[in-house]
Write a protein that holds these residues in place. Sequence first.
Motif, PDB file in Angstrom:
ATOM      1  N   LEU A  95     -54.350  28.552 -26.579  1.00 19.15           N
ATOM      2  CA  LEU A  95     -53.167  29.029 -26.198  1.00 19.15           C
ATOM      3  C   LEU A  95     -51.926  28.131 -25.784  1.00 19.15           C
ATOM      4  CD1 LEU A  95     -54.617  32.047 -23.649  1.00 19.15           C
ATOM      5  CD2 LEU A  95     -53.298  32.400 -25.968  1.00 19.15           C
ATOM      6  N   LEU A  96     -52.368  27.065 -25.136  1.00 24.18           N
ATOM      7  CA  LEU A  96     -51.448  25.908 -24.968  1.00 24.18           C
ATOM      8  C   LEU A  96     -50.858  25.426 -26.100  1.00 24.18           C
ATOM      9  CD1 LEU A  96     -53.338  23.874 -22.171  1.00 24.18           C
ATOM     10  CD2 LEU A  96     -51.311  25.381 -22.011  1.00 24.18           C
ATOM     11  N   GLU A  97     -51.636  25.207 -27.177  1.00 22.42           N
ATOM     12  CA  GLU A  97     -51.116  24.885 -28.710  1.00 22.42           C
ATOM     13  C   GLU A  97     -50.374  25.863 -29.215  1.00 22.42           C
ATOM     14  OE1 GLU A  97     -53.905  24.077 -32.173  1.00 22.42           O
ATOM     15  OE2 GLU A  97     -53.820  22.183 -31.424  1.00 22.42           O
ATOM     16  N   ALA A  98     -50.292  27.309 -28.669  1.00 26.17           N
ATOM     17  CA  ALA A  98     -49.754  27.999 -29.452  1.00 26.17           C
ATOM     18  C   ALA A  98     -48.461  28.292 -28.582  1.00 26.17           C
ATOM     19  CB  ALA A  98     -50.593  29.363 -29.640  1.00 26.17           C
ATOM     20  N   GLY A  99     -48.059  27.406 -27.744  1.00 28.10           N
ATOM     21  CA  GLY A  99     -46.743  27.637 -26.836  1.00 28.10           C
ATOM     22  C   GLY A  99     -46.874  28.520 -25.421  1.00 28.10           C
ATOM     23  N   TYR A 100     -48.133  28.739 -25.203  1.00 32.13           N
ATOM     24  CA  TYR A 100     -48.121  29.473 -23.959  1.00 32.13           C
ATOM     25  C   TYR A 100     -48.654  28.648 -22.659  1.00 32.13           C
ATOM     26  CZ  TYR A 100     -48.096  33.869 -26.636  1.00 32.13           C
ATOM     27  OH  TYR A 100     -47.795  34.796 -27.481  1.00 32.13           O
ATOM     28  N   LYS A 101     -48.091  29.124 -21.541  1.00 28.39           N
ATOM     29  CA  LYS A 101     -48.641  28.306 -20.433  1.00 28.39           C
ATOM     30  C   LYS A 101     -49.751  29.132 -19.837  1.00 28.39           C
ATOM     31  CE  LYS A 101     -46.692  26.111 -16.248  1.00 28.39           C
ATOM     32  NZ  LYS A 101     -45.527  26.144 -15.185  1.00 28.39           N
ATOM     33  N   VAL A 102     -50.920  28.306 -19.186  1.00 28.22           N
ATOM     34  CA  VAL A 102     -52.147  28.902 -18.686  1.00 28.22           C
ATOM     35  C   VAL A 102     -52.009  28.181 -17.447  1.00 28.22           C
ATOM     36  CG1 VAL A 102     -54.515  29.398 -18.791  1.00 28.22           C
ATOM     37  CG2 VAL A 102     -53.120  29.314 -20.855  1.00 28.22           C
ATOM     38  N   VAL A 103     -52.033  29.038 -16.280  1.00 23.36           N
ATOM     39  CA  VAL A 103     -52.310  28.855 -14.716  1.00 23.36           C
ATOM     40  C   VAL A 103     -53.325  29.417 -14.109  1.00 23.36           C
ATOM     41  CG1 VAL A 103     -49.635  27.991 -15.005  1.00 23.36           C
ATOM     42  CG2 VAL A 103     -50.318  30.144 -13.972  1.00 23.36           C
TER      43      VAL A 103
ATOM     44  N   GLU B 158     -57.011  34.562 -32.591  1.00 21.46           N
ATOM     45  CA  GLU B 158     -55.776  35.120 -33.563  1.00 21.46           C
ATOM     46  C   GLU B 158     -55.333  36.467 -33.046  1.00 21.46           C
ATOM     47  OE1 GLU B 158     -57.800  31.841 -35.556  1.00 21.46           O
ATOM     48  OE2 GLU B 158     -58.642  33.941 -34.737  1.00 21.46           O
ATOM     49  N   ASP B 159     -56.351  37.125 -32.610  1.00 20.31           N
ATOM     50  CA  ASP B 159     -56.320  38.574 -32.026  1.00 20.31           C
ATOM     51  C   ASP B 159     -55.859  38.702 -30.731  1.00 20.31           C
ATOM     52  OD1 ASP B 159     -56.237  41.173 -31.778  1.00 20.31           O
ATOM     53  OD2 ASP B 159     -58.346  41.454 -31.253  1.00 20.31           O
ATOM     54  N   LEU B 160     -56.132  37.483 -29.891  1.00 23.39           N
ATOM     55  CA  LEU B 160     -55.667  37.423 -28.603  1.00 23.39           C
ATOM     56  C   LEU B 160     -54.133  36.979 -28.545  1.00 23.39           C
ATOM     57  CD1 LEU B 160     -55.636  37.038 -25.489  1.00 23.39           C
ATOM     58  CD2 LEU B 160     -56.303  34.758 -25.944  1.00 23.39           C
ATOM     59  N   ILE B 161     -53.605  36.163 -29.429  1.00 26.87           N
ATOM     60  CA  ILE B 161     -52.438  35.834 -29.645  1.00 26.87           C
ATOM     61  C   ILE B 161     -51.401  36.810 -30.276  1.00 26.87           C
ATOM     62  CG2 ILE B 161     -50.678  34.198 -31.024  1.00 26.87           C
ATOM     63  CD1 ILE B 161     -52.854  31.903 -30.768  1.00 26.87           C
ATOM     64  N   GLN B 162     -52.048  37.669 -31.192  1.00 25.05           N
ATOM     65  CA  GLN B 162     -51.306  38.833 -31.718  1.00 25.05           C
ATOM     66  C   GLN B 162     -51.135  39.900 -30.634  1.00 25.05           C
ATOM     67  OE1 GLN B 162     -53.713  40.487 -34.772  1.00 25.05           O
ATOM     68  NE2 GLN B 162     -52.737  39.158 -36.451  1.00 25.05           N
ATOM     69  N   ARG B 163     -52.026  39.949 -29.769  1.00 24.68           N
ATOM     70  CA  ARG B 163     -51.773  40.796 -28.593  1.00 24.68           C
ATOM     71  C   ARG B 163     -50.463  40.321 -27.651  1.00 24.68           C
ATOM     72  NH1 ARG B 163     -56.418  44.912 -27.346  1.00 24.68           N
ATOM     73  NH2 ARG B 163     -57.926  44.862 -29.056  1.00 24.68           N
ATOM     74  N   LEU B 164     -50.629  39.142 -27.244  1.00 25.93           N
ATOM     75  CA  LEU B 164     -49.805  38.648 -26.405  1.00 25.93           C
ATOM     76  C   LEU B 164     -48.549  38.565 -27.145  1.00 25.93           C
ATOM     77  CD1 LEU B 164     -51.591  35.724 -24.796  1.00 25.93           C
ATOM     78  CD2 LEU B 164     -51.571  37.737 -24.086  1.00 25.93           C
ATOM     79  N   SER B 165     -48.207  38.740 -28.317  1.00 29.57           N
ATOM     80  CA  SER B 165     -47.008  38.445 -29.026  1.00 29.57           C
ATOM     81  C   SER B 165     -46.545  39.967 -29.290  1.00 29.57           C
ATOM     82  CB  SER B 165     -46.903  37.645 -30.163  1.00 29.57           C
ATOM     83  OG  SER B 165     -47.770  38.438 -31.109  1.00 29.57           O
ATOM     84  N   GLY B 166     -47.255  40.987 -28.887  1.00 29.62           N
ATOM     85  CA  GLY B 166     -46.743  42.236 -29.177  1.00 29.62           C
ATOM     86  C   GLY B 166     -47.124  42.781 -30.323  1.00 29.62           C
ATOM     87  N   LYS B 167     -47.849  42.122 -31.488  1.00 33.13           N
ATOM     88  CA  LYS B 167     -47.891  42.442 -32.681  1.00 33.13           C
ATOM     89  C   LYS B 167     -49.355  43.364 -32.934  1.00 33.13           C
ATOM     90  CE  LYS B 167     -45.551  38.332 -34.559  1.00 33.13           C
ATOM     91  NZ  LYS B 167     -45.623  37.037 -35.368  1.00 33.13           N
ATOM     92  N   SER B 168     -50.009  43.291 -31.893  1.00 32.04           N
ATOM     93  CA  SER B 168     -51.411  44.043 -31.966  1.00 32.04           C
ATOM     94  C   SER B 168     -51.498  44.857 -30.524  1.00 32.04           C
ATOM     95  CB  SER B 168     -52.406  43.278 -32.208  1.00 32.04           C
ATOM     96  OG  SER B 168     -53.551  43.804 -32.023  1.00 32.04           O
ATOM     97  N   VAL B 169     -51.968  46.081 -30.676  1.00 31.07           N
ATOM     98  CA  VAL B 169     -52.277  46.823 -29.627  1.00 31.07           C
ATOM     99  C   VAL B 169     -53.598  46.931 -29.158  1.00 31.07           C
ATOM    100  CG1 VAL B 169     -51.824  49.236 -28.431  1.00 31.07           C
ATOM    101  CG2 VAL B 169     -50.321  48.486 -30.287  1.00 31.07           C
TER     102      VAL B 169
END
Length: 554
Positions: A421-429, A543-554
Amino acid sequence: MASHMGVQKIATERNSNVEYFVHYILEEFANYLKRTGGWSSFELGAQRQYSSEIASDVWDHCLVGTQRNGKKLELWCQTTCYKGNGTGTPEPNKTYEVRETLVEGISIRKYFSENAGADYRSIHFTVGDRRYTYQWFLDLKSAVYDKSVYIGDPGYDIFSDIAAALGSVFTEDEKSKSLSDCVKKNSILGAYIKKAIEELKDWWGDGECKKSNLADCQWSLVANEFNSNNGKWPDLAKVKGGNIKGRVNASIFEENSNETDPLIAKTAIKLLKKNPFLQSAIDITSNWERFCVEIREVASSTTDTRYFLETLWSTPLPKRLVIRRLLLRIHTNESVAYVQDRDIEGVTEHNIYSGDHSSIQASTICGQILSKLQTADILTVESVADRIIANGKRLINQARWFEAKNGTELKPSFDYVELSLLEAGYKVVNPTAASIRTIGYHSEISSENVRPYTNLKIVKDSTGKIVCFLKAKFFRIQEFPRRCKEQAFVGISLKYQLSNQTFIKRFSAPLIMYVDMAEDCVPPEYAIKRLMSFGWQVVFSVEDLIQRLSGKSV
C-alpha cells in the motif's frame, strides 16, 4: 508433542465429565417442568450440529420440551470450562474462545428467526473460575445468550469433584445416580448443582424463559449485513491464495529461495527485526560448534545442576531467547511446540523467554526444569550439557519453524500488505496515530474495562481521507472456520456501537480483511459468508484491495 498431547487428553476428559454434569442439570430441570405441568414431554440431546449459510457449529446440548398446548420450546446450550491457573489472572488466549462463543450465540438466532413452529432460547453455562477470562465477557455473554449460568467459584476445584463423582462410573444411569447422591448428601458439588437447577427454574418462572432483546438486536445487524451482501459473495473456486506467510518463511529459512517479489524480501527483513529470536536462532545454528564450546565452558565452572540451569537462564539478550527455549524442551526427545503456563506470579507467555526475571522467579522456573530433567534421568551438569549439544540444534530448528508459523507477534501477511500500500501511494497508520479508538460495542454493554482492538491499521489516500480499516491475516485451512468465527466478532462489534439501546454504525469507512492463505487453499463457503455477514469486506490479493480502495471495485 508429548506434554501438549497430555494436556489435551486431560482437557478432553474434563470436558467430557462437564458435558454430562451439565446434561444432568438440564435433565433435572426438564423433569421438574414435566412434574409441575410445564411440559408434557422432552428430549435432551448432546453434540447437536447447527449448520446454515453462515455457520457450522456444534452445540453441547439441545433440550426440546413439548408444552401442554403442543408447542415446543428448544433450548440450545453451550458450555465453557475455566480451569483457572495458579495466579488467578485472566488467560489472554481465552479471548479467542470467548469471541467464538459469542459468534455462535448470535449465529444460532438465524435458526430461531426462520423457524416459526417453536420457541427458541440459548443458554450458556460457565463451569469453573470465571476470573480466567476478561470480566467484560460476563456482561456481553448475558447480552448474546438468553440465559447465562455460572457454576463454580474462585478457590474451589469443581473439576476434581466432578471427576470424583463420575470417574468410576460408566453408564448414564450410574452417572445420574452419582450426581443425585451429591445433591442428597448436600456436598459442595451437590450445592452447586442444586443452585444451577434453581436458577433455571427461576428463569422459567420469570415469563417462561425470558429472551434477550440485545441478542435479537445483534442478530438483526448480522441479518442486514448478510442481505446486503447478496450478489457480492466471492467465487471461491476462482480465488487463489497469495501464500505471503509461506513465501516469507521460505525466503528466510531456505538457502536457495526462488522468490522474485522484492516486497517479500523486504517483509522478511522486517520480520527478523521484529523477532530477535529468529535472528539469534539463525546465528547460533550457523555457528553451532562455537555455541557448544560456550556451553561446555559454563558447565566446567560448577557441579551443581540447579546453579548451571540458573546461570544459563540468566544469559543476556538476545542469546537467552534461544537458550531458554532449549532449557524448557531438553527433557524430552519429542517435539514440544507449546510450553504451558508456569503458574508463577509475573511470568507469562509474553516474557518467559525474554524477561528479566527476579531471582525467585528464575529459581522457581529452573526448579521446574530440574524436576523434568530428573524424571528423564538427566541428573548431572555434564549430562545436561551433553543433552543440549546432542539435541539442541534440532530443538532450535523446531522452535524456529513453530515461531515463524505461529508466533502471534509476527505478521508477515500484514507487513507485506502494508508495504504494498505504501508503494501504491497510500498511507498506513495505527488507529492511535489518527486519534481513533478501535473499540468494540462491548465497551458500551459492560462497565468492565475493555481494551481497543490493536491488530488493525487505518489506510488513508493521498488527500488524507480514511479509506478503510484494515486487517491482514494468514488463515490455515485446518483453522479457517475458527479464525473466521473469531474475527467475525471483531468485525460486528467494531463496525457498530450501542447508543441509547440502539446499534448504529461507528465508522463510515469499511472494514477490510485481507485473507492470506496457501495457494491451493479453498476456503469453506460458510466461513467466508460468516466473516462478511459480521461486517467485513474480504479480499484475497493486493490488486483487489487497491481496486476497492480506489473505488474501482465494490
